[in-house]
Scaffold this motif. Structure first.
Motif, PDB file in Angstrom:
ATOM      1  N   LEU A   1       0.830  -1.206   0.000  1.00 56.63           N
ATOM      2  CA  LEU A   1       0.000   0.000   0.000  1.00 56.63           C
ATOM      3  C   LEU A   1       0.866   1.259   0.000  1.00 56.63           C
ATOM      4  O   LEU A   1       0.558   2.230  -0.700  1.00 56.63           O
ATOM      5  CB  LEU A   1      -0.923   0.004   1.221  1.00 56.63           C
ATOM      6  N   GLU A   2       1.939   1.233   0.794  1.00 60.13           N
ATOM      7  CA  GLU A   2       2.840   2.386   0.817  1.00 60.13           C
ATOM      8  C   GLU A   2       3.495   2.583  -0.548  1.00 60.13           C
ATOM      9  O   GLU A   2       3.666   3.708  -1.012  1.00 60.13           O
ATOM     10  CB  GLU A   2       3.897   2.181   1.901  1.00 60.13           C
ATOM     11  N   ARG A   3       3.864   1.420  -1.176  1.00 63.31           N
ATOM     12  CA  ARG A   3       4.477   1.526  -2.503  1.00 63.31           C
ATOM     13  C   ARG A   3       3.478   2.083  -3.511  1.00 63.31           C
ATOM     14  O   ARG A   3       3.812   2.940  -4.331  1.00 63.31           O
ATOM     15  CB  ARG A   3       4.949   0.140  -2.944  1.00 63.31           C
ATOM     16  N   GLN A   4       2.222   1.600  -3.443  1.00 61.55           N
ATOM     17  CA  GLN A   4       1.200   2.098  -4.348  1.00 61.55           C
ATOM     18  C   GLN A   4       0.923   3.581  -4.109  1.00 61.55           C
ATOM     19  O   GLN A   4       0.736   4.345  -5.068  1.00 61.55           O
ATOM     20  CB  GLN A   4      -0.101   1.280  -4.169  1.00 61.55           C
ATOM     21  N   ASP A   5       0.900   3.966  -2.836  1.00 60.15           N
ATOM     22  CA  ASP A   5       0.691   5.388  -2.523  1.00 60.15           C
ATOM     23  C   ASP A   5       1.808   6.245  -3.109  1.00 60.15           C
ATOM     24  O   ASP A   5       1.558   7.334  -3.646  1.00 60.15           O
ATOM     25  CB  ASP A   5       0.602   5.592  -1.009  1.00 60.15           C
TER      26      ASP A   5
END
Length: 456
Positions: free
Chosen positions: A243-247
């Protein structure tokens, strides 16, 4: 009215444990204890019969010599009184006489003889059995007795004992059993309680962790377990990282979109305002209009890619009409379009019966994105190999770095010469939607993209 069926899953783990232990206790009281008590009664009854028979046999051996007159039988029996309080009758079939060797009055002995023993004795004499063991009742009391024909004299010994003896033994055994069972249940409850609480604590941590993710608050999850809870914890940590990478990718995308859209919009605006004042920034009217059209096309292509990627997210391939299509014409058409635009690149094809399953429009978009990507990286050659359910597109460009290779088909991943970071993601969605797989390979002198049917 809210009629919800009862389900353990609606309760907390602690309440589920209490419910299960309660149900287990009720099951033991209603089924297990009666079943065990029944077996204990049978065992104790058999034990009583064995004891009665043993005492009877002992007395028979000692007293058969005195059967003729019976002078000292009763005194002998009183001297040999047994713990089981076994009583005895002797029946003389020739005289049809019962001799009372018990402490009962003759009247009570006669009543017991007629009510209990006579039917069994008559049947045993009739069948010719040497010994019989029986269980009956008299005045609401269970009575166990053994009838044995003497081998040395023509008499029958009738030895009996009331169930008071077995009742006391059975009651003691039952009480001991109940104490043991409930002790075992208590130990099980203690162990299960400790086990459930070891589950509740990490689950509460996971719940708090998910809540923190939802609220975008600082969070920490450290559950060192090797079981399924540990697997869930590891999956949540992996999900958070993703999720952090996608954000971060989306943040970069917004930044790139802002930059990529800002430039052509600024050019279109400045050129339009200049031409409104009869000023032609690129020399003449037609050349300036070509710049405006070129930047408008760039904007259109980027918006189309973005909308197409989002459209693929909502397409369900299972609900589409899947047909077998020949990609040969499609590939030839794309090569004819791209070759004049890239004269420095040699397009080579090896196309043989290239049937694929799916929608022609989607496959056109997928193959176009791979070829468009190849034209940006190829040094001098692009080779396309097509077979049934197999497509390979090779270019002699530079290798793909390992970090980029890992995320190559994820949205917003852009290489050194990438445009918008959506092309390879569109390819991956189309390929997987129709049951194929795609793989990028670093070759000896270039890179190949291979699409083939997913193995079952």
């Amino acid at each position: 009215m809210n009629n919800k069926r009862f389900s353990l899953s609606r309760l907390s783990l602690a309440k589920q444990l209490i419910f299960i232990l309660g149900a287990l206790g009720i099951l033991i009281v209603l089924l297990v204890i009666p079943l065990i008590e029944h077996n204990m009664r049978r065992i104790v009854g058999n034990q009583m019969i064995d004891t009665i028979a043993s005492q009877q046999q002992s007395l028979m051996l000692l007293n058969e010599s005195n059967l003729a007159d019976g002078s000292d039988l009763y005194d002998n029996l009183r001297q040999r009184k047994q713990d089981m309080n076994v009583n005895h009758f002797i029946y003389f079939p020739e005289q049809n006489v019962f001799r009372n060797l018990t402490s009962l009055t003759n009247e009570n002995a006669l009543a017991l003889q007629r009510s209990v023993f006579n039917p069994y004795l008559i049947n045993q004499i009739h069948t010719g059995e040497t010994q019989g063991t029986y269980h009956s009742s008299y005045h609401d009391q269970d009575i166990y007795f053994v009838i044995t024909e003497s081998e040395k004299a023509n008499v029958y010994w009738i030895s009996f004992a009331y169930s008071d003896i077995s009742g006391e033994l059975l009651s003691g055994l039952r009480n001991e059993l109940v104490y043991v069972l409930y002790g075992v249940i208590l130990c099980i409850a203690l162990v299960l309680s400790l086990w459930v609480f070891t589950l509740i604590r990490p689950l509460k941590e996971i719940q708090s962790y998910i809540g923190a993710i939802k609220k975008k608050e600082p969070r920490h999850l450290n559950i060192e377990r090797q079981d399924e809870i540990g697997d869930v914890s590891a999956a949540l940590l992996e999900m958070e990282n993703e999720l952090e990478r996608q954000d971060q990718l989306k943040s970069d995308l917004i930044h790139n979109i802002s930059h990529d859209l800002k430039t052509p919009i600024a050019i279109i605006r400045s050129y339009s305002e200049s031409m409104k004042e009869d000023i032609y920034p690129y020399g003449d009217k037609d050349s300036s209009l070509d710049i405006i059209i070129e930047n408008a096309d760039r904007l259109e292509n980027k918006v189309k890619d973005f909308l197409y990627l989002n459209r693929l997210d909502y397409i369900d391939a299972k609900k589409e009409t899947i047909e077998r299509i020949d990609l040969t014409f499609l590939v030839e058409h794309l090569v004819e379009e791209l070759a004049p635009l890239h004269p420095q690149i040699a397009f080579k094809t090896d196309l043989v019966e290239g049937e694929f399953s799916g929608n022609p429009e989607h496959w056109y978009s997928a193959v176009m994105n791979i070829l468009d990507n190849a034209t940006r990286y190829a040094a001098s050659e692009i080779k396309i190999t097509l077979r049934s359910d197999y497509l390979e597109i090779y270019n002699d460009g530079s290798f793909i770095e390992d970090d980029l290779m890992r995320d190559l088909f994820k949205p917003y991943t852009k290489g050194p010469k990438g445009n918008f970071g959506l092309g390879m993601s569109i390819v991956h969605k189309v390929v997987t939607m129709y049951g194929y797989v795609i793989e990028a390979k670093n070759m000896t002198d270039g890179v190949s993209f291979v699409i083939q049917k997913k193995s079952v």
